[in-house]
Write a protein that holds these residues in place. Sequence first.
Motif, PDB file in Angstrom:
ATOM      1  N   PHE A  76      52.469  34.175  59.971  1.00  0.00           N
ATOM      2  CA  PHE A  76      52.297  32.504  58.906  1.00  0.00           C
ATOM      3  C   PHE A  76      50.339  32.940  58.170  1.00  0.00           C
ATOM      4  CE2 PHE A  76      54.409  28.152  58.049  1.00  0.00           C
ATOM      5  CZ  PHE A  76      52.601  27.639  57.792  1.00  0.00           C
ATOM      6  N   MET A  77      50.273  33.203  59.413  1.00  0.00           N
ATOM      7  CA  MET A  77      48.061  32.925  58.956  1.00  0.00           C
ATOM      8  C   MET A  77      48.567  33.579  57.886  1.00  0.00           C
ATOM      9  SD  MET A  77      45.525  34.008  61.910  1.00  0.00           S
ATOM     10  CE  MET A  77      45.966  35.427  61.726  1.00  0.00           C
ATOM     11  N   ILE A  78      48.692  35.239  58.127  1.00  0.00           N
ATOM     12  CA  ILE A  78      48.586  36.368  57.054  1.00  0.00           C
ATOM     13  C   ILE A  78      48.696  35.950  56.225  1.00  0.00           C
ATOM     14  CG2 ILE A  78      49.081  38.859  56.664  1.00  0.00           C
ATOM     15  CD1 ILE A  78      49.006  39.829  59.219  1.00  0.00           C
ATOM     16  N   GLU A  79      50.222  34.993  55.082  1.00  0.00           N
ATOM     17  CA  GLU A  79      51.052  35.011  54.344  1.00  0.00           C
ATOM     18  C   GLU A  79      49.942  34.465  53.859  1.00  0.00           C
ATOM     19  OE1 GLU A  79      53.288  38.096  54.353  1.00  0.00           O
ATOM     20  OE2 GLU A  79      53.286  36.329  52.802  1.00  0.00           O
ATOM     21  N   GLY A  80      49.027  33.300  54.563  1.00  0.00           N
ATOM     22  CA  GLY A  80      48.260  31.931  54.102  1.00  0.00           C
ATOM     23  C   GLY A  80      47.291  33.005  54.053  1.00  0.00           C
ATOM     24  N   LEU A  81      47.183  34.174  54.528  1.00  0.00           N
ATOM     25  CA  LEU A  81      45.216  34.150  53.963  1.00  0.00           C
ATOM     26  C   LEU A  81      45.284  35.352  52.607  1.00  0.00           C
ATOM     27  CD1 LEU A  81      44.147  35.744  57.599  1.00  0.00           C
ATOM     28  CD2 LEU A  81      43.367  33.996  56.428  1.00  0.00           C
ATOM     29  N   LYS A  82      46.179  36.002  52.436  1.00  0.00           N
ATOM     30  CA  LYS A  82      47.355  36.497  51.211  1.00  0.00           C
ATOM     31  C   LYS A  82      46.706  35.628  50.398  1.00  0.00           C
ATOM     32  CE  LYS A  82      50.924  39.468  53.294  1.00  0.00           C
ATOM     33  NZ  LYS A  82      52.030  39.873  52.722  1.00  0.00           N
ATOM     34  N   GLU A  83      46.832  34.553  49.779  1.00  0.00           N
ATOM     35  CA  GLU A  83      46.380  33.424  49.160  1.00  0.00           C
ATOM     36  C   GLU A  83      45.647  32.538  49.603  1.00  0.00           C
ATOM     37  OE1 GLU A  83      49.230  29.911  49.593  1.00  0.00           O
ATOM     38  OE2 GLU A  83      47.853  27.960  48.226  1.00  0.00           O
ATOM     39  N   VAL A  84      44.118  32.834  50.708  1.00  0.00           N
ATOM     40  CA  VAL A  84      42.872  32.667  49.969  1.00  0.00           C
ATOM     41  C   VAL A  84      42.432  33.556  49.513  1.00  0.00           C
ATOM     42  CG1 VAL A  84      40.685  32.543  51.678  1.00  0.00           C
ATOM     43  CG2 VAL A  84      43.021  31.351  52.408  1.00  0.00           C
ATOM     44  N   GLU A  85      42.551  35.147  50.213  1.00  0.00           N
ATOM     45  CA  GLU A  85      42.177  36.095  48.794  1.00  0.00           C
ATOM     46  C   GLU A  85      42.380  35.985  47.439  1.00  0.00           C
ATOM     47  OE1 GLU A  85      43.982  39.641  49.037  1.00  0.00           O
ATOM     48  OE2 GLU A  85      42.078  40.941  49.586  1.00  0.00           O
ATOM     49  N   GLN A  86      43.742  35.371  46.872  1.00  0.00           N
ATOM     50  CA  GLN A  86      43.424  35.011  45.969  1.00  0.00           C
ATOM     51  C   GLN A  86      42.451  34.350  45.057  1.00  0.00           C
ATOM     52  OE1 GLN A  86      47.135  35.069  44.812  1.00  0.00           O
ATOM     53  NE2 GLN A  86      47.729  36.631  44.378  1.00  0.00           N
ATOM     54  N   SER A  87      42.663  32.757  45.455  1.00  0.00           N
ATOM     55  CA  SER A  87      41.930  32.257  45.461  1.00  0.00           C
ATOM     56  C   SER A  87      39.951  31.964  45.551  1.00  0.00           C
ATOM     57  CB  SER A  87      42.013  30.746  46.172  1.00  0.00           C
ATOM     58  OG  SER A  87      43.686  30.720  45.999  1.00  0.00           O
ATOM     59  N   LEU A  88      39.900  32.648  46.073  1.00  0.00           N
ATOM     60  CA  LEU A  88      38.737  33.096  46.253  1.00  0.00           C
ATOM     61  C   LEU A  88      37.613  34.395  45.264  1.00  0.00           C
ATOM     62  CD1 LEU A  88      37.740  33.600  50.152  1.00  0.00           C
ATOM     63  CD2 LEU A  88      36.856  32.258  48.819  1.00  0.00           C
ATOM     64  N   ALA A  89      38.767  34.752  45.151  1.00  0.00           N
ATOM     65  CA  ALA A  89      38.931  35.939  43.985  1.00  0.00           C
ATOM     66  C   ALA A  89      38.498  35.583  42.765  1.00  0.00           C
ATOM     67  CB  ALA A  89      40.586  36.975  43.264  1.00  0.00           C
ATOM     68  N   GLU A  90      39.856  34.183  42.324  1.00  0.00           N
ATOM     69  CA  GLU A  90      39.165  33.296  41.356  1.00  0.00           C
ATOM     70  C   GLU A  90      37.526  32.395  41.301  1.00  0.00           C
ATOM     71  OE1 GLU A  90      43.801  32.481  41.240  1.00  0.00           O
ATOM     72  OE2 GLU A  90      42.920  30.798  41.371  1.00  0.00           O
ATOM     73  N   LYS A  91      37.110  32.736  42.104  1.00  0.00           N
ATOM     74  CA  LYS A  91      36.390  31.937  42.323  1.00  0.00           C
ATOM     75  C   LYS A  91      34.425  32.845  42.773  1.00  0.00           C
ATOM     76  CE  LYS A  91      38.034  27.821  44.748  1.00  0.00           C
ATOM     77  NZ  LYS A  91      37.876  26.403  45.109  1.00  0.00           N
ATOM     78  N   ASN A  92      34.945  34.076  42.440  1.00  0.00           N
ATOM     79  CA  ASN A  92      34.256  35.236  42.470  1.00  0.00           C
ATOM     80  C   ASN A  92      33.583  35.191  43.874  1.00  0.00           C
ATOM     81  OD1 ASN A  92      32.601  37.190  40.718  1.00  0.00           O
ATOM     82  ND2 ASN A  92      31.170  36.136  40.028  1.00  0.00           N
ATOM     83  N   ILE A  93      34.822  35.284  45.114  1.00  0.00           N
ATOM     84  CA  ILE A  93      33.906  35.328  46.226  1.00  0.00           C
ATOM     85  C   ILE A  93      34.863  36.022  46.848  1.00  0.00           C
ATOM     86  CG2 ILE A  93      33.675  33.640  48.051  1.00  0.00           C
ATOM     87  CD1 ILE A  93      33.413  31.217  46.730  1.00  0.00           C
ATOM     88  N   PRO A  94      33.821  37.161  46.854  1.00  0.00           N
ATOM     89  CA  PRO A  94      34.479  38.629  48.197  1.00  0.00           C
ATOM     90  C   PRO A  94      35.581  37.960  48.711  1.00  0.00           C
ATOM     91  CG  PRO A  94      32.388  39.467  46.426  1.00  0.00           C
ATOM     92  CD  PRO A  94      33.452  37.635  46.686  1.00  0.00           C
ATOM     93  N   PHE A  95      36.180  39.155  49.118  1.00  0.00           N
ATOM     94  CA  PHE A  95      36.829  38.874  50.630  1.00  0.00           C
ATOM     95  C   PHE A  95      36.697  39.824  51.375  1.00  0.00           C
ATOM     96  CE2 PHE A  95      39.137  36.320  53.670  1.00  0.00           C
ATOM     97  CZ  PHE A  95      40.852  36.976  54.261  1.00  0.00           C
ATOM     98  N   TYR A  96      36.701  40.136  52.966  1.00  0.00           N
ATOM     99  CA  TYR A  96      36.807  41.155  53.828  1.00  0.00           C
ATOM    100  C   TYR A  96      37.877  40.796  54.984  1.00  0.00           C
ATOM    101  CZ  TYR A  96      32.565  43.100  51.180  1.00  0.00           C
ATOM    102  OH  TYR A  96      31.360  43.607  50.495  1.00  0.00           O
ATOM    103  N   LEU A  97      38.697  42.000  55.088  1.00  0.00           N
ATOM    104  CA  LEU A  97      39.529  41.460  56.358  1.00  0.00           C
ATOM    105  C   LEU A  97      38.977  42.444  57.227  1.00  0.00           C
ATOM    106  CD1 LEU A  97      42.227  39.575  57.308  1.00  0.00           C
ATOM    107  CD2 LEU A  97      42.990  41.721  57.510  1.00  0.00           C
ATOM    108  N   GLN A  98      38.805  42.448  58.273  1.00  0.00           N
ATOM    109  CA  GLN A  98      38.458  43.137  59.104  1.00  0.00           C
ATOM    110  C   GLN A  98      39.067  43.028  60.723  1.00  0.00           C
ATOM    111  OE1 GLN A  98      34.798  44.520  58.874  1.00  0.00           O
ATOM    112  NE2 GLN A  98      34.806  43.369  56.869  1.00  0.00           N
TER     113      GLN A  98
END
Length: 455
Positions: A76-98
């Motif tokens: 449930f969390m990882i599916e939500g994070l995939k959406e976060v990565e996309q939304s951030l990219a639209e705001k020109n904000i890099p997303f790092y998953l460590q």
Amino acid sequence: MRNLSDQVNPSRVRRLNRSAGKEGPVIYWMSRDQRASSNWALQFALETAERGGTFVVVAFCLAPEFLGAAFRQYHFMIEGLKEVEQSLAEKNIPFYLQAGNPVERLPELIRQLRAGTMVCEFDPLRIRKAWKNGIVKNADVAIYEVDAHNMVPCLEASDRQEYSARTFRKKLGKKLGGFIERYPGSEGQKKAAADLADTVDWNRIESRLEVDRAVPAVEWLKPGTGEGLKTLARFLENGLTGYARQSNNPNGEARSDLSPYLHFGQVSAADVFHEVSLADVPEEDKEAFLEELLVRRELSDNFCFYNSHYDSVKGFPDWAGATLKAHEGDPRPYVYTRSQLESGDTHDELWNAAQLEMLKTGKMHGYIRMYWAKKILEWSRTPARALQTAVYLNDRYELDGRDPNGYTGIAWSIGGVHDRAWKERGVFGKVRYMSYAGCGRKFDIDKYVSRVQNM
Ligand code: FAD
Ligand code: FO1
């Protein structure tokens, strides 16, 4: 003093160390508030970066395990994070998953990016405080903590553990007016190159997850901010009206199903508050719902932050600890092992149905959760054992588990936290008792049982 462009209320923010901010990007370490909008921690990072003529990156550290979470919750969390990565990219904000332990991975990222500042979120849970302390020790950058989860920041609402919802409601009510703030529409940032971070290889991340797959993902509730806001809209349509009268009826519609989205921070409680406040429904239904969303939910953060024994019998109020001790030797009508309880294999068909609802759906109706936990007290050898079992089952199967609401809900049910003493009886002493017959007076038990069995 807030300068004009700053939208984040300064009383949401506190420094976690004295290191001076340096040149270099601002890292927002996302954990509790997993959303790319309506997020005061992200907003604060953007403002800090703008003032410093730099940019923001967002980092999420995927821990190998988290308070007994299984595949159901990580999915449930990882599916939500995939959406976060996309939304951030639209705001020109890099997303790092460590992947790994945040105490090691975050300082590494700070060094790799030559970051000057880190922003993290308020979270009252012990594990999150330990992570933060570890990072503060290992990283020499300015570190800020923002309460992005509560409408009234936890540290602002009260400077001590509150005794009951009554005392907390009064304090919250006095402060709420200053925190009914609309999020600024943040179009993101100009500066950073969104491709600074590689896009996340989610297949690799998921294939390397070492969490228990015996607790499968659920199908009935779709993860992510978009789905969470649709769930909210559906609830406003047909669940909020009548909530005041129906919230004790597991057969009714008076449940928003928002708790998994609120737990993972995929939806902001403030957005829910605003939508509910604007809804064209009877005042009593709004009040009843906001009592849960605001008072009960933020009271849970208060309990877990100020009471380090939030998941132990040591966290119970003195009167409850004493009365449970005095009745520890009472004969139990039934005693079940954890595995009998886990498989819903008791004499009580209502309790078994509640356990089954949790096993199957990763959720249980709020009213039934009280009965569920109280029966674990009645059928366990000791209150300590009962608490351990309830926390284990709740955190392993509930989508919204591993949350201050859960530890507080269980401590209320078993240890009288935020409750008062009741008529004394066997095993419970003066802790509030709940009976099968009592539930039968509130709702149609057979209907609930057969509905769950046919799920
Ligand atoms: P709604 O009735 O629609 O309420 C809306 C929101 O208000 C919820 O999402 C939640 O954020 C908040 N809320 C509602 N009731 C409570 C409450 N009693 N205390 C605190 N916040 C509340 N909640 C969790 O989020 N995670 C848990 O692990 C959890 N475990 C619980 C265990 C026990 C023994 C008890 C008695 C309660 C527990 N709760 C827990 C609180 C509550 O039962 C759930 O938040 C609620 O059932 C979630 O479903 P909903 O979103 O449809 O609720
Ligand atoms: N937070 C993280 O920063 N990293 C994780 O890997 C992580 C896993 C996780 C799994 C289940 C779950 O219910 C919560 C999880 N969280 C994780 C924490 C969560 O986002 C919240 O911070 C707390 O659970 C609520 O206080």
